[in-house]
Write a protein that holds these residues in place. Structure first.
Motif, short mmCIF file in Angstrom:
data_model
loop_
_atom_site.label_atom_id
_atom_site.label_comp_id
_atom_site.label_asym_id
_atom_site.label_seq_id
_atom_site.Cartn_x
_atom_site.Cartn_y
_atom_site.Cartn_z
N ARG A 190 -6.91 19.84 6.62
CA ARG A 190 -7.45 19.56 7.95
C ARG A 190 -8.90 19.10 7.87
NH1 ARG A 190 -7.68 23.38 12.01
NH2 ARG A 190 -7.78 25.14 10.59
N SER A 191 -9.68 19.70 6.97
CA SER A 191 -11.07 19.29 6.80
C SER A 191 -11.15 17.87 6.26
CB SER A 191 -11.78 20.26 5.85
OG SER A 191 -13.13 19.92 5.70
N ARG A 192 -10.25 17.54 5.33
CA ARG A 192 -10.23 16.17 4.79
C ARG A 192 -9.87 15.16 5.88
NH1 ARG A 192 -6.24 15.33 -0.12
NH2 ARG A 192 -7.71 16.84 -1.03
N PHE A 193 -8.92 15.52 6.74
CA PHE A 193 -8.53 14.65 7.85
C PHE A 193 -9.69 14.45 8.82
CE2 PHE A 193 -6.51 14.21 12.13
CZ PHE A 193 -5.91 12.97 11.93
N ALA A 194 -10.41 15.54 9.13
CA ALA A 194 -11.56 15.44 10.03
C ALA A 194 -12.62 14.52 9.44
CB ALA A 194 -12.14 16.82 10.29
N ALA A 195 -12.87 14.63 8.14
CA ALA A 195 -13.85 13.77 7.49
C ALA A 195 -13.43 12.31 7.57
CB ALA A 195 -14.04 14.20 6.04
N LEU A 196 -12.13 12.06 7.49
CA LEU A 196 -11.62 10.69 7.61
C LEU A 196 -11.88 10.13 9.00
CD1 LEU A 196 -9.97 8.32 6.41
CD2 LEU A 196 -7.91 9.47 7.23
N LEU A 197 -11.62 10.93 10.03
CA LEU A 197 -11.87 10.48 11.40
C LEU A 197 -13.35 10.24 11.64
CD1 LEU A 197 -9.49 12.67 13.60
CD2 LEU A 197 -9.02 10.52 12.41
N ARG A 207 -14.14 6.92 10.11
CA ARG A 207 -13.54 5.78 10.82
C ARG A 207 -14.34 5.36 12.05
NH1 ARG A 207 -7.04 7.18 11.03
NH2 ARG A 207 -6.55 6.65 8.86
N GLN A 208 -14.81 6.34 12.82
CA GLN A 208 -15.51 6.02 14.07
C GLN A 208 -17.02 6.25 13.96
OE1 GLN A 208 -14.64 4.63 16.96
NE2 GLN A 208 -12.56 4.27 16.28
N ASN A 209 -17.52 6.47 12.73
CA ASN A 209 -18.96 6.65 12.51
C ASN A 209 -19.50 7.77 13.41
OD1 ASN A 209 -21.51 6.17 11.39
ND2 ASN A 209 -22.03 4.67 12.97
N GLY A 236 -22.73 13.79 23.38
CA GLY A 236 -21.52 13.49 24.13
C GLY A 236 -20.80 12.26 23.60
N GLY A 237 -21.56 11.25 23.21
CA GLY A 237 -20.95 10.04 22.68
C GLY A 237 -20.21 10.28 21.38
N ASN A 238 -20.77 11.11 20.51
CA ASN A 238 -20.11 11.40 19.24
C ASN A 238 -18.88 12.28 19.44
OD1 ASN A 238 -21.52 10.21 16.81
ND2 ASN A 238 -23.26 11.03 17.93
N GLN A 239 -18.90 13.17 20.43
CA GLN A 239 -17.69 13.91 20.78
C GLN A 239 -16.58 12.96 21.21
OE1 GLN A 239 -19.02 16.54 23.87
NE2 GLN A 239 -20.10 17.92 22.47
N GLN A 240 -16.96 11.98 22.04
CA GLN A 240 -15.97 11.01 22.51
C GLN A 240 -15.41 10.19 21.36
OE1 GLN A 240 -14.61 10.84 25.31
NE2 GLN A 240 -13.79 8.80 25.67
N LYS A 241 -16.25 9.82 20.41
CA LYS A 241 -15.77 9.03 19.27
C LYS A 241 -14.75 9.81 18.45
CE LYS A 241 -19.91 7.65 17.70
NZ LYS A 241 -20.87 6.90 16.84
N LEU A 242 -14.94 11.12 18.30
CA LEU A 242 -13.96 11.93 17.56
C LEU A 242 -12.64 11.98 18.31
CD1 LEU A 242 -13.65 13.83 15.04
CD2 LEU A 242 -13.91 15.70 16.66
#
Length: 517
Positions: free
Chosen positions: A388-395, A398-400, A415-421
């Motif tokens: 799960r941590s590896r997947f989070a790092a990938l996301l 992907r969206q910087n 807020g903007g970085n929350q939205q990007k995730l």
């Protein structure tokens, strides 16, 4: 040269190894509108929270009206005339406007009288006087949950003015507003400036910055990279304005404005089919089809059924009649989880209410909706934290997403970085149907372009995208077809290539009925 309402000198704030603000100096003149620009995570909100006493700086000095100041709380800041309206409102919906304005204030002065108890009649009178003075048109006795988003924004401003704010900080104030509501807010801010109030405007929207601001400061990576005066000539359409906007974009992102690459849509069978859908309240016999390889944008004045339609489609609202099909399969009776398993994904309009858990980590938030099985469960009874941590790092990549680590709490992000995730997580589902409700709300220019490119790429893989947006510029940038909702029904449709802005406005306002296209 006007006097300084606020001066920040060498302000720094770090969170671990991450610098939110680094040696920032800023002067805001009184009775002016000062813009604060920058990408998501550039440090704008942190800087203003320091000014409002919500965050303590590591170092630096603060002056208000020429006097040194140090705030231990937002109450301290308000006593010095600093008020702040944040992105997410803090109103109690079941209270009236007047009740929200006096909430937590204890003894109050109403018309020169000090009282030991809450005098709601006097509070309502003062609310009406403030509202009339600035042209807000707010009913003191209206319940806040019955107000439009634009009206609730005005109530938040009234709260700050009630407390005596002479310098008002607004954090992305038009992010959730329709174009008419945004226009009303612009008039309010211009009136406040004429009355002598100082406004600091955090925004990603260059058109509103160019229209309203006297001066703009640009932040990048927690530091000031530029400060520009907006001359009167630059506020008007034309070459000087275009040059100024290009300069500000260059300062914000370090390069020219990115351009979305459009490609021709594909003619594929329907992915989403809606027939005579009703909820007995806001949605009334709605018919709609979204084809594979197509982005269909739904627009309309807020409150005409957009949110209710999304809730019906994802299975969170009870239908009275009608049917919903996904790739030819009737999903009307399926649960929300079953609909997602069939290939639906959803970028929620309100991420805090429907998309993230503030007190949990990026890793936990990134894996919402993927929990029961691959790719995180090697066995049915065990979830792999490492996977799960590896997947989070990938996301994040992907969206910087700007975050210190996948283990960081998501509430520590802007807020903007929350939205990007959230956007990255929903795109990772590789859905057949993406329901994207205000997907770029609160995002900077580069991030907005990245989301648009991702939606177009999803469309080009044959999936369908249902886009609900208040931003007509966004709609005309990425959509293939546009549909207008009013009174819970689709009242007009048009291919985007032949869409007429006047006709769309007439459909939205009710000046024209649905016509074949």
């Amino acid at each position: 040269m006007r006097s300084a309402a606020v001066r920040l000198v060498d302000i720094s704030k770090s969170y671990g190894d991450v610098w939110a603000n680094k040696d920032i100096s800023l002067t805001v003149e009184e009775a002016s509108i000062h813009g604060l620009l920058g990408e998501n995570g550039a440090g704008k909100s942190t800087l203003m929270k320091i000014l409002f006493g919500m965050v303590s700086p590591d170092s630096g000095l603060l002056e208000v009206n020429g006097q040194p100041a140090a705030f231990r709380s937002s109450a301290d800041a308000l006593e010095h005339g600093i008020g702040m309206v944040q992105q997410h409102f803090s109103l109690i919906g079941t209270f009236t406007v007047a009740e929200n304005l006096i909430l937590g204030r204890g003894s109050q002065s109403f018309g020169g009288r000090w009282v030991k108890r809450l005098d709601l009649k006097a509070a309502a009178q003062r609310t009406r006087e403030l509202s009339d003075r600035f042209g807000f048109g707010i009913d003191p006795f209206a319940l806040c949950h019955d107000l439009s988003v634009g009206a609730r924004q005005k109530v938040e401003i009234l709260k700050a003015l009630w407390g005596g704010a002479t310098t008002l900080v607004l954090d992305e104030p038009t992010a959730a507003l329709s174009p008419p509501e945004a226009e009303e807010l612009y008039e309010v801010l211009e009136r406040l400036r004429r009355e002598g109030t100082t406004v600091i405007l955090i925004s990603h929207k260059l058109p509103e910055v160019m229209r309203l601001c006297d001066r703009v400061t640009v932040l990048r990576d927690g530091a000031v990279v530029g400060d520009r005066e907006i001359a009167l000539a630059a506020r008007r359409p034309g070459g000087q304005r275009a040059a100024m906007e290009a300069d500000l974009v260059q300062l914000m992102i370090g390069r020219e404005r990115p351009v979305v690459s459009q490609r021709a849509p594909r003619d594929l069978p329907p992915v989403l089919s809606i027939r005579e859908l009703s909820d007995g309240k806001r949605i009334d016999g709605l018919d709609l089809t979204v084809n594979g390889g197509e982005i269909l944008a739904i627009v309309g004045v807020e409150g005409n059924g957009q949110s209710e339609l999304v809730e019906l489609l994802i299975g969170q609202r009870k239908r009275i009649s009608g049917a919903v099909e996904l790739d030819g399969t009737d999903i009307t009776a399926l649960s929300t989880k079953q609909r997602f398993d069939k290939g639906l994904a959803h970028i929620a309009e309100d991420r805090h209410a429907s998309a993230i858990a503030d007190s949990m980590s990026l890793t936990d938030n990134a894996s919402f909706g993927f929990i029961d099985g691959a790719p995180f469960a090697p066995t049915p009874f065990w979830l792999s934290r490492r996977l799960r941590s590896r997947f989070a790092a990938l996301l994040v990549a992907r969206q910087n997403v700007r975050a210190s680590s996948p283990d960081a709490l998501i509430e520590s992000l802007s807020g903007g970085n929350q939205q990007k995730l959230v956007v990255a997580r929903e795109l990772a589902r590789a859905p057949r149907l993406m329901i994207a409700a205000q997907p770029t709300r609160g995002l900077d220019i580069a991030s907005t372009t990245a989301v648009h490119e991702a939606l177009l790429a999803l469309r080009d893989r044959g999936s369908a995208v249902l886009l609900l947006s208040l931003d007509l510029t966004e709609v005309f940038t990425v959509a293939d077809r546009i549909a207008v909702i009013r009174g819970g029904r689709i009242v007009g449709e048009s291919p985007i290539a032949t869409a007429d802005a006047t006709q769309i406005g007439q459909w939205m306002s009710g000046a024209a009925s649905k016509e074949p296209v």
